[in-house]
Design a protein around this motif. Structure first.
Motif, PDB file in Angstrom:
ATOM      1  N   LEU A 219     119.364 -21.436  43.104  1.00  0.00           N
ATOM      2  CA  LEU A 219     120.508 -20.784  43.762  1.00  0.00           C
ATOM      3  C   LEU A 219     120.442 -20.898  45.279  1.00  0.00           C
ATOM      4  CD1 LEU A 219     120.992 -17.622  41.559  1.00  0.00           C
ATOM      5  CD2 LEU A 219     122.665 -19.447  41.936  1.00  0.00           C
TER       6      LEU A 219
ATOM      7  N   LEU B 202     125.453 -14.215  29.959  1.00  0.00           N
ATOM      8  CA  LEU B 202     124.964 -15.393  29.228  1.00  0.00           C
ATOM      9  C   LEU B 202     124.142 -16.296  30.146  1.00  0.00           C
ATOM     10  CD1 LEU B 202     125.100 -16.938  26.478  1.00  0.00           C
ATOM     11  CD2 LEU B 202     126.899 -18.306  27.530  1.00  0.00           C
ATOM     12  N   ALA B 203     124.667 -16.532  31.346  1.00  0.00           N
ATOM     13  CA  ALA B 203     124.001 -17.446  32.274  1.00  0.00           C
ATOM     14  C   ALA B 203     122.938 -16.746  33.113  1.00  0.00           C
ATOM     15  CB  ALA B 203     125.038 -18.095  33.187  1.00  0.00           C
ATOM     16  N   ALA B 204     122.870 -15.406  33.007  1.00  0.00           N
ATOM     17  CA  ALA B 204     121.934 -14.625  33.826  1.00  0.00           C
ATOM     18  C   ALA B 204     122.143 -14.897  35.317  1.00  0.00           C
ATOM     19  CB  ALA B 204     120.486 -14.890  33.410  1.00  0.00           C
ATOM     20  N   LEU B 205     123.397 -14.849  35.754  1.00  0.00           N
ATOM     21  CA  LEU B 205     123.727 -14.966  37.171  1.00  0.00           C
ATOM     22  C   LEU B 205     124.241 -13.625  37.671  1.00  0.00           C
ATOM     23  CD1 LEU B 205     125.674 -18.350  37.224  1.00  0.00           C
ATOM     24  CD2 LEU B 205     123.442 -17.905  38.237  1.00  0.00           C
TER      25      LEU B 205
ATOM     26  N   TRP C  60     117.635 -26.095  38.686  1.00  0.00           N
ATOM     27  CA  TRP C  60     118.618 -25.070  39.071  1.00  0.00           C
ATOM     28  C   TRP C  60     117.987 -24.178  40.119  1.00  0.00           C
ATOM     29  CZ3 TRP C  60     123.627 -24.216  38.671  1.00  0.00           C
ATOM     30  CH2 TRP C  60     124.139 -22.923  38.873  1.00  0.00           C
TER      31      TRP C  60
ATOM     32  N   VAL D 246     128.488 -23.541  34.733  1.00  0.00           N
ATOM     33  CA  VAL D 246     128.669 -22.126  35.080  1.00  0.00           C
ATOM     34  C   VAL D 246     130.065 -21.678  34.652  1.00  0.00           C
ATOM     35  CG1 VAL D 246     128.802 -20.466  36.980  1.00  0.00           C
ATOM     36  CG2 VAL D 246     127.080 -22.278  37.022  1.00  0.00           C
TER      37      VAL D 246
ATOM     38  N   ARG E  58     115.578 -23.421  32.923  1.00  0.00           N
ATOM     39  CA  ARG E  58     114.797 -22.183  32.911  1.00  0.00           C
ATOM     40  C   ARG E  58     114.273 -21.979  31.499  1.00  0.00           C
ATOM     41  NH1 ARG E  58     120.256 -18.967  32.847  1.00  0.00           N
ATOM     42  NH2 ARG E  58     120.326 -18.517  30.636  1.00  0.00           N
TER      43      ARG E  58
ATOM     44  N   PHE F 257     125.356 -25.682  28.112  1.00  0.00           N
ATOM     45  CA  PHE F 257     124.279 -24.898  27.501  1.00  0.00           C
ATOM     46  C   PHE F 257     123.781 -23.824  28.453  1.00  0.00           C
ATOM     47  CE2 PHE F 257     119.600 -24.411  26.755  1.00  0.00           C
ATOM     48  CZ  PHE F 257     119.704 -23.612  25.641  1.00  0.00           C
ATOM     49  N   ALA F 258     123.424 -24.195  29.679  1.00  0.00           N
ATOM     50  CA  ALA F 258     122.990 -23.221  30.686  1.00  0.00           C
ATOM     51  C   ALA F 258     123.337 -23.805  32.039  1.00  0.00           C
ATOM     52  CB  ALA F 258     121.485 -22.984  30.569  1.00  0.00           C
ATOM     53  N   PRO F 259     123.470 -22.957  33.078  1.00  0.00           N
ATOM     54  CA  PRO F 259     123.749 -23.499  34.403  1.00  0.00           C
ATOM     55  C   PRO F 259     122.703 -24.547  34.779  1.00  0.00           C
ATOM     56  CG  PRO F 259     123.984 -21.124  34.431  1.00  0.00           C
ATOM     57  CD  PRO F 259     123.405 -21.487  33.088  1.00  0.00           C
ATOM     58  N   GLY F 260     123.160 -25.720  35.179  1.00  0.00           N
ATOM     59  CA  GLY F 260     122.248 -26.754  35.631  1.00  0.00           C
ATOM     60  C   GLY F 260     121.609 -27.573  34.535  1.00  0.00           C
TER      61      GLY F 260
ATOM     62  N   ARG G 251     140.861 -26.730  32.992  1.00  0.00           N
ATOM     63  CA  ARG G 251     141.303 -25.337  32.935  1.00  0.00           C
ATOM     64  C   ARG G 251     142.260 -25.103  34.099  1.00  0.00           C
ATOM     65  NH1 ARG G 251     136.044 -22.060  30.884  1.00  0.00           N
ATOM     66  NH2 ARG G 251     135.088 -22.971  32.712  1.00  0.00           N
TER      67      ARG G 251
END
Lengths: 305, 202
Positions: B183, A146-149, B181, A39, B164, B121-124, B49
């Motif tokens: 939430l 981008l992440a659709a959050l 994933w 994320v 997803r 690439f994508a969350p999770g 970071r």
């Protein structure tokens, strides 16, 4: 109405979206600290503009506001509220009355606020005293495209609840600001982690010629067109972490300047990184604007221009 | 170890291999250096970071260089069994590419312990590495525009589960009923770096 964001309190204060323009999203200071889950930070593309808007309203700097891309937003106030526009200065109309950007404005119950296209820059922030009070997702109200959050980009009919606040008004109702630049823009860069993957000619070209922001640009990044940046080596880069401001170079040799919704990791080498103090200015570049890069040494880049 | 600055908000630590990345991540994840706000492990690197208001890259670099890692040590995120129906559209291709045949692919995938190395690439979306390289295959030459959610797939040295529906170029070998994933879950990612995974035939 696609998604109901209204608090179910009939006495509540909310904004009704009549037109969302090209792209309007809810933004705050994002979701730092979740990179290991894949994320990204997301949040306002021009963070100082968001912070300024919130300070002028007596909000915490982290309050959520609307990030409006190239104006065109039209909203109706349900319940009176105090608002301000920062970032790219648009013509702001409340009903048929012209008001100013960077000025605190009272929107009476039932008033319509319309934004024209900005005079310069790309992204404006419409902040409301109390903040846009959509539900938190992983600690933030922002939309990561981008992440659709977070909440989906606004569409006509959306209702945005406004938070309540008893914080003191700062007592400042207009501020002098440096508006986003029109015309050619200079951005400072430092060598990126993979500068040595490029030819000397490419590293020289990056800081000697113009790059134009193309129409294929969004919150993920600005795709630039200019001198091709050739690689000195052909092997594939293993996926690695990316930062905001990175100039990532895909096989086409045309760099992408990563903005707020950039991917957490990427598989193309980063030739240079725009210094953090200049990233908000990069986020205000419009398609068609030209940018030059100037190389600075690491350690000097924190100072604002 | 090479320290590669990224502006003044990121330090990319380049290591010899994924084992070294995981060993360093394991030492830092629970107690990161002051001012480090995000750790992003990847295939050969660990990105730190930082908040430039609280620290600087020189200071963080010094801390990272002085960390004593234990070779082979990995972050401990527990164990998980993932049920898979091996019916992926690329199963036959993977059988040919590896020379294992379809049954051999299933056996190789279920026989080894996999570890989530990193997410991206994508969350999770977790990148899992195994203990042998029998299933190392290239990405598809033409990525799919639509890969179904919960597809189990292979690419390079990795296996993964699509969290997803999305475009994707990995070779699809099956699907699972687990949701990578969610939430509503804390943390929302099921496949966290360091998790050991066994795939079992559903």
């Amino acid at each position: 109405m696609d998604h109901d964001r209204q608090a179910h309190d009939p006495s509540s204060t909310w904004l009704e979206v009549i037109s969302s323009g090209v792209l309007t999203t809810v933004q705050d200071l994002g979701r730092p600290g979740l990179g290991a889950l894949g994320v990204g930070y997301s949040g306002a593309a021009d963070v100082p503009a968001l912070r300024l808007a919130n300070r002028l309203l007596g909000n915490p700097e982290s309050a959520a506001a609307l990030e409006v891309t190239f104006g065109g937003l039209e909203v109706v106030a349900h319940g009176g509220m105090t608002v301000i526009l920062t970032g790219a200065p648009c013509r702001v109309a409340v009903d048929d009355r012209q008001v100013g950007a960077y000025a605190v404005v009272w929107l009476p119950d039932g008033a319509t606020l319309r934004l024209g296209p900005p005079h310069s820059g790309l992204r404006s922030y419409l902040a409301v005293r109390g903040g846009i009070d959509v539900p938190l997702v992983l600690g933030s109200r922002c939309t990561d495209t981008l992440a659709a959050l977070g909440p989906a980009p606004l569409v006509a009919g959306d209702r945005l609840p406004i938070g309540r606040t008893t914080a003191a008004h700062p007592g400042v109702d207009v501020v002098p600001v440096q508006v986003p630049e029109a015309g050619d823009v200079m951005l400072r860069v430092v060598d990126g982690p993979r500068a040595d993957w490029f030819t000397d000619a490419a590293r020289a070209a990056l800081v000697s010629d113009f790059y134009e922001v193309t129409a294929d640009s969004n919150r993920v990044g600005s795709r630039l067109a200019g001198p091709t940046l050739d690689r000195a080596r052909d092997d594939e880069l293993p996926t690695e972490g990316m930062v905001c401001g990175a100039l990532q170079v895909p096989p086409s040799g045309q760099p992408t300047l990563f903005l707020a919704d950039h991917p957490v990791t990427g598989g193309y080498p980063v030739i240079a990184v725009v210094v953090p103090a200049d990233v908000p200015r990069a986020a205000q570049l419009r398609p068609g604007q030209r940018v030059t890069f100037t190389r600075v040494s690491t350690g000097t880049q924190s100072r604002s221009m | 170890m090479r320290l590669l600055p990224c502006g003044d908000s990121g330090l990319l630590v380049e290591l010899a291999d994924l084992d070294e990345v995981l060993a360093l991540y394991a030492e830092l994840v629970d107690d990161p250096p002051e001012g480090v706000i995000d750790l992003v492990p990847a295939a050969r690197t660990l990105m730190l970071r930082i908040d430039p208001a609280r620290t600087d890259l020189t200071r963080v670099g010094r801390v990272v260089s002085s960390v004593e890692t234990r070779p082979g040590h990995r972050p401990d995120a527990g164990r998980l069994e993932v049920p898979v129906t091996y019916d992926g559209a690329d199963l036959a291709d993977v059988g040919r590419l590896t020379g294992l045949g379809e049954r051999g692919v299933v056996e190789a995938h279920t026989a080894q312990e996999w570890t989530v190395a990193f997410c991206g690439f994508a969350p999770g979306f977790g990148y899992l590495v195994g203990t042998d390289d029998r299933l190392t295959v290239p990405r598809r030459s033409v990525p799919r525009t639509r890969v179904p959610s919960r597809s189990v797939a292979l690419a390079g040295e990795f296996t993964g589960v699509y969290p997803r529906e999305s475009p994707g170029g990995w070779q699809l070998i099956g699907h699972t009923t687990l949701q990578p994933w969610d939430l509503e879950r804390d943390p929302p990612a099921l496949l966290l770096p360091g998790l050991r995974v066994r795939f079992v035939e559903a």
